[in-house]
Design a protein around this motif. Structure first.
Motif, PDB file in Angstrom:
ATOM      1  N   GLY A 110      -2.482   5.252  -9.562  1.00 53.45           N
ATOM      2  CA  GLY A 110      -3.306   6.006  -8.863  1.00 53.45           C
ATOM      3  C   GLY A 110      -3.492   7.323  -9.939  1.00 53.45           C
ATOM      4  O   GLY A 110      -4.679   7.824  -9.839  1.00 53.45           O
ATOM      5  N   ALA A 111      -2.569   7.533 -10.664  1.00 54.51           N
ATOM      6  CA  ALA A 111      -2.631   8.848 -11.676  1.00 54.51           C
ATOM      7  C   ALA A 111      -3.700   8.302 -12.729  1.00 54.51           C
ATOM      8  O   ALA A 111      -4.584   9.253 -13.054  1.00 54.51           O
ATOM      9  CB  ALA A 111      -1.393   8.995 -12.354  1.00 54.51           C
ATOM     10  N   PHE A 137      -1.989  16.212  -4.257  1.00 56.36           N
ATOM     11  CA  PHE A 137      -1.295  15.576  -5.241  1.00 56.36           C
ATOM     12  C   PHE A 137      -2.121  14.310  -5.935  1.00 56.36           C
ATOM     13  O   PHE A 137      -2.705  13.917  -5.188  1.00 56.36           O
ATOM     14  CB  PHE A 137       0.140  14.626  -4.750  1.00 56.36           C
ATOM     15  CG  PHE A 137       0.884  14.240  -5.681  1.00 56.36           C
ATOM     16  CD1 PHE A 137       1.879  14.841  -6.541  1.00 56.36           C
ATOM     17  CD2 PHE A 137       0.915  12.457  -5.712  1.00 56.36           C
ATOM     18  CE1 PHE A 137       2.638  14.153  -7.374  1.00 56.36           C
ATOM     19  CE2 PHE A 137       1.734  11.909  -6.643  1.00 56.36           C
ATOM     20  CZ  PHE A 137       2.495  12.775  -7.536  1.00 56.36           C
ATOM     21  N   GLU A 205      -8.166  15.297  -1.601  1.00 56.14           N
ATOM     22  CA  GLU A 205      -7.941  14.334  -0.738  1.00 56.14           C
ATOM     23  C   GLU A 205      -8.506  14.169   0.588  1.00 56.14           C
ATOM     24  O   GLU A 205      -8.042  15.430   1.049  1.00 56.14           O
ATOM     25  CB  GLU A 205      -6.389  14.172  -0.918  1.00 56.14           C
ATOM     26  CG  GLU A 205      -5.629  13.863  -2.176  1.00 56.14           C
ATOM     27  CD  GLU A 205      -3.950  14.346  -1.876  1.00 56.14           C
ATOM     28  OE1 GLU A 205      -3.440  13.634  -1.332  1.00 56.14           O
ATOM     29  OE2 GLU A 205      -3.887  15.561  -2.517  1.00 56.14           O
ATOM     30  N   GLU A 210       1.036  13.884  -0.217  1.00 54.78           N
ATOM     31  CA  GLU A 210       2.325  14.392  -0.683  1.00 54.78           C
ATOM     32  C   GLU A 210       2.360  16.097   0.099  1.00 54.78           C
ATOM     33  O   GLU A 210       3.365  16.466   0.342  1.00 54.78           O
ATOM     34  CB  GLU A 210       2.538  14.640  -1.930  1.00 54.78           C
ATOM     35  CG  GLU A 210       2.365  13.186  -2.935  1.00 54.78           C
ATOM     36  CD  GLU A 210       3.370  12.213  -2.398  1.00 54.78           C
ATOM     37  OE1 GLU A 210       3.164  11.143  -1.960  1.00 54.78           O
ATOM     38  OE2 GLU A 210       4.654  12.541  -2.429  1.00 54.78           O
ATOM     39  N   ASP A 238     -10.240  11.506  -3.703  1.00 50.49           N
ATOM     40  CA  ASP A 238      -9.114  10.620  -4.069  1.00 50.49           C
ATOM     41  C   ASP A 238      -8.551  10.110  -2.781  1.00 50.49           C
ATOM     42  O   ASP A 238      -7.957  10.601  -1.824  1.00 50.49           O
ATOM     43  CB  ASP A 238      -7.640  11.763  -4.557  1.00 50.49           C
ATOM     44  CG  ASP A 238      -6.676  10.888  -5.110  1.00 50.49           C
ATOM     45  OD1 ASP A 238      -6.512   9.725  -4.752  1.00 50.49           O
ATOM     46  OD2 ASP A 238      -5.667  11.687  -5.692  1.00 50.49           O
ATOM     47  N   VAL A 240      -6.363   7.574  -2.857  1.00 51.20           N
ATOM     48  CA  VAL A 240      -5.205   6.611  -3.266  1.00 51.20           C
ATOM     49  C   VAL A 240      -4.307   6.416  -2.057  1.00 51.20           C
ATOM     50  O   VAL A 240      -3.685   5.338  -1.953  1.00 51.20           O
ATOM     51  CB  VAL A 240      -4.532   7.554  -4.518  1.00 51.20           C
ATOM     52  CG1 VAL A 240      -3.121   6.837  -4.666  1.00 51.20           C
ATOM     53  CG2 VAL A 240      -5.395   7.252  -5.879  1.00 51.20           C
ATOM     54  N   GLN A 241      -3.938   7.293  -1.220  1.00 46.99           N
ATOM     55  CA  GLN A 241      -3.079   7.462  -0.259  1.00 46.99           C
ATOM     56  C   GLN A 241      -3.795   6.901   1.136  1.00 46.99           C
ATOM     57  O   GLN A 241      -3.136   6.166   2.287  1.00 46.99           O
ATOM     58  CB  GLN A 241      -2.170   8.667   0.035  1.00 46.99           C
ATOM     59  CG  GLN A 241      -0.877   8.341   0.878  1.00 46.99           C
ATOM     60  CD  GLN A 241       0.162   9.292   0.624  1.00 46.99           C
ATOM     61  OE1 GLN A 241       0.906   9.473   1.503  1.00 46.99           O
ATOM     62  NE2 GLN A 241       0.248   9.729  -0.512  1.00 46.99           N
ATOM     63  N   LYS A 267      -2.389   2.347  -4.524  1.00 49.20           N
ATOM     64  CA  LYS A 267      -1.504   2.155  -3.452  1.00 49.20           C
ATOM     65  C   LYS A 267      -2.020   0.843  -2.590  1.00 49.20           C
ATOM     66  O   LYS A 267      -1.628  -0.235  -2.980  1.00 49.20           O
ATOM     67  CB  LYS A 267      -1.520   3.094  -2.651  1.00 49.20           C
ATOM     68  CG  LYS A 267      -0.738   4.123  -3.276  1.00 49.20           C
ATOM     69  CD  LYS A 267      -0.570   5.514  -2.298  1.00 49.20           C
ATOM     70  CE  LYS A 267       0.247   6.725  -3.117  1.00 49.20           C
ATOM     71  NZ  LYS A 267       1.737   6.627  -3.474  1.00 49.20           N
TER      72      LYS A 267
HETATM   73  C1  LIG Z   1      -3.484  11.024  -3.343  1.00 48.40           C
HETATM   74  C2  LIG Z   1      -2.775  10.617  -4.555  1.00 48.40           C
HETATM   75  N1  LIG Z   1      -3.391  10.459  -5.753  1.00 48.40           N
HETATM   76  C3  LIG Z   1      -2.808   9.939  -6.698  1.00 48.40           C
HETATM   77  C4  LIG Z   1      -1.441   9.496  -6.664  1.00 48.40           C
HETATM   78  C5  LIG Z   1      -0.836   9.060  -7.902  1.00 48.40           C
HETATM   79  O1  LIG Z   1      -0.746   7.579  -7.934  1.00 48.40           O
HETATM   80  P1  LIG Z   1       0.459   6.762  -8.654  1.00 48.40           P
HETATM   81  O2  LIG Z   1       1.889   7.233  -8.287  1.00 48.40           O
HETATM   82  O3  LIG Z   1       0.072   5.233  -8.363  1.00 48.40           O
HETATM   83  O4  LIG Z   1       0.124   7.164  -9.997  1.00 48.40           O
HETATM   84  C6  LIG Z   1      -0.820   9.397  -5.450  1.00 48.40           C
HETATM   85  C7  LIG Z   1       0.512   9.126  -5.132  1.00 48.40           C
HETATM   86  O5  LIG Z   1       1.089   9.517  -4.256  1.00 48.40           O
HETATM   87  C8  LIG Z   1      -1.418   9.964  -4.345  1.00 48.40           C
HETATM   88  O6  LIG Z   1      -0.866  10.023  -3.196  1.00 48.40           O
END
Ligand SMILES: Cc1ncc(COP(=O)(O)O)c(C=O)c1O
Length: 425
Positions: A110-111, A137, A205, A210, A238, A240-241, A267
């Motif tokens: 995700g990062a 996050f 997000e 987080e 974003d 990711v979550q 994720k």
């Molecule tokens: C919204 C969001 N972006 C990015 C990340 C980072 O993902 P990763 O831990 O796979 O690098 C996370 C991880 O919790 C996240 O919740």
């Protein structure tokens, strides 16, 4: 093997910088259940932090990965590419919200997805600055932690953050922060510090993960869209979550009827295998020169195979509808518990991305201790829960969306007992 013995070895062998929620060492898992090395069984309301939305070891995902294992595990897509990577990109280009031509890249975490979204926005606009939100996050790499809106534990002691990243408040109704406050902070930034013509992107997000499961109001998303359109900035959602049926939609942005220019995913995308992606406007995605994006493991074939199966399962098992149904049951149960437990200040979150926030009933002050006690009591009773939140006073509920009714009901009873035990402590 005993958890305590492994924990001792862990302390010797692993950097303490890798924080741990539990010292329960996993041995095997199936759907919403995990067994530890001592044979204890747990119901998993963490899902590896919103990763196994389709459950641990979903048979479709397992079969897809096994079939790929029999063919090849790695060639590096930049050396010898493979068709399923292209086909997954085609599927995401079609499914990510936005009525425009899209393209995709795959990465691993995700990062990395967030890093790459910023790289793409910078090269496409020729600008540098990024606006992000307090409590947000976006990962632990240098740009990831710079974008992240929380100092402890993510940034503290790690030296200078990436320059030209600016944070504004994220709306939190419970704490009196509104969309107007957020947008007023942006305007203040433009007055005091930052020429909007230098801003490459705004990243947010759709529901802060987080940060505490605070959903972005539609007005905020509309305001970000208007801001980006007015100043030629790239809007990055974003997901990711929030992605992959968690919020009752494949992508959380669908609830708002608005499209971002770039969407980051990870994720839930590959049901437990490391895979991440950026999907967005084709013209922006094509701004980077060949070789500027990618990575050795980016779009690993096992992850790609798993992701195809995950998308199939979400569709075939109608997991968006199931997320809404489970989430509504969870919210109702939490509200019923709240009637007996005034420490629960708020129950919120779309679909099956639900959280309870705890506060002192007398003062209204965030009560991280109470959240920690609920988590610990639940763990004693065989239920894995996660906390989150800028004040650490939120419990987020992230069970697999495929959880059977019987296990869900069992978890709800444990939750009720755990809140009662936390109050008695
Ligand atoms: C919204 C969001 N972006 C990015 C990340 C980072 O993902 P990763 O831990 O796979 O690098 C996370 C991880 O919790 C996240 O919740």
């Amino acid at each position: 093997m005993l958890n305590a013995d492994v924990a001792r070895r862990r302390d010797e062998a692993i950097s303490r910088g890798v924080g741990m929620t539990t010292q329960i060492y996993a041995d095997r898992a199936l759907n919403a259940e995990v067994w530890d090395v001592e044979g204890n069984r747990y119901i998993d309301f963490a899902a590896g932090i919103a990763v196994v939305n389709t459950g641990h070891r979903h048979p479709r995902v397992m079969a897809a990965v096994q079939a790929q294992l029999e063919r090849f595990t790695h060639t590096c897509h930049q050396v010898m590419p493979y068709e399923p990577y292209i086909r997954l990109a085609e599927r995401l280009n079609e499914k990510v919200p936005g009525d425009f031509a899209k393209k995709t890249i795959f990465v691993t975490t995700g990062a990395e997805a967030c890093e790459n979204a910023v790289k793409i926005a910078r090269i496409a606009t020729g600008r540098n600055a990024v606006i992000a939100f307090g409590g947000g996050f976006h990962g632990r790499t240098f740009m990831g932690m710079s974008l992240t809106g929380k100092v402890e534990p993510y940034k503290k002691g790690f030296g200078q953050m990436m320059p030209d990243v600016y944070h504004v408040p994220f709306p939190m109704a419970l704490h009196g922060v509104t969309t107007e406050d957020a947008m007023a902070a942006v305007e203040k930034l433009f007055k005091a510090d930052l020429d909007p013509a230098r801003v490459a992107a705004v990243i947010f997000e759709p529901v802060q993960g987080e940060g505490g499961f605070y959903p972005a109001p539609t007005e905020l998303i509309r305001a970000i869209r208007a801001l980006c359109d007015r100043h030629g900035m790239v809007m990055i959602a974003d997901e990711v979550q929030t992605g992959f049926a968690r919020t009752g939609h494949l992508f959380a942005m669908q609830a708002h009827g608005l499209a971002a220019d770039l969407v980051t995913m990870a994720k839930g995308l590959a049901g437990g295998l490391p895979l991440a992606a950026v999907t967005g406007r084709a013209d922006l995605m094509d701004a980077a020169n060949p070789g500027g994006l990618g990575g050795t493991y980016a779009g690993n074939p096992l992850g790609i195979a798993a992701a195809h199966a995950v998308l199939d399962v979400i569709e075939e098992e109608d997991l968006c509808a199931r997320a809404n149904e489970l989430g509504s049951r969870l919210r109702q149960r939490l509200e019923a518990i709240r009637a007996q437990a005034p420490e629960i200040a708020e129950v919120r979150g779309p679909g099956f991305m639900v959280a309870a926030e705890f506060a002192d009933p007398a003062s209204g002050a965030p009560d991280a201790g109470f959240a920690a006690r609920v988590r610990a009591e639940a763990q004693k009773r065989g239920l894995i829960l996660l906390t989150c939140g800028v004040y650490g006073n939120v419990i987020r509920f992230l069970a697999p969306i495929t959880i059977p009714d019987a296990h869900f009901a069992e978890a709800m009873d444990i939750l009720e007992d755990s809140v009662a035990a936390a109050r008695a402590a």
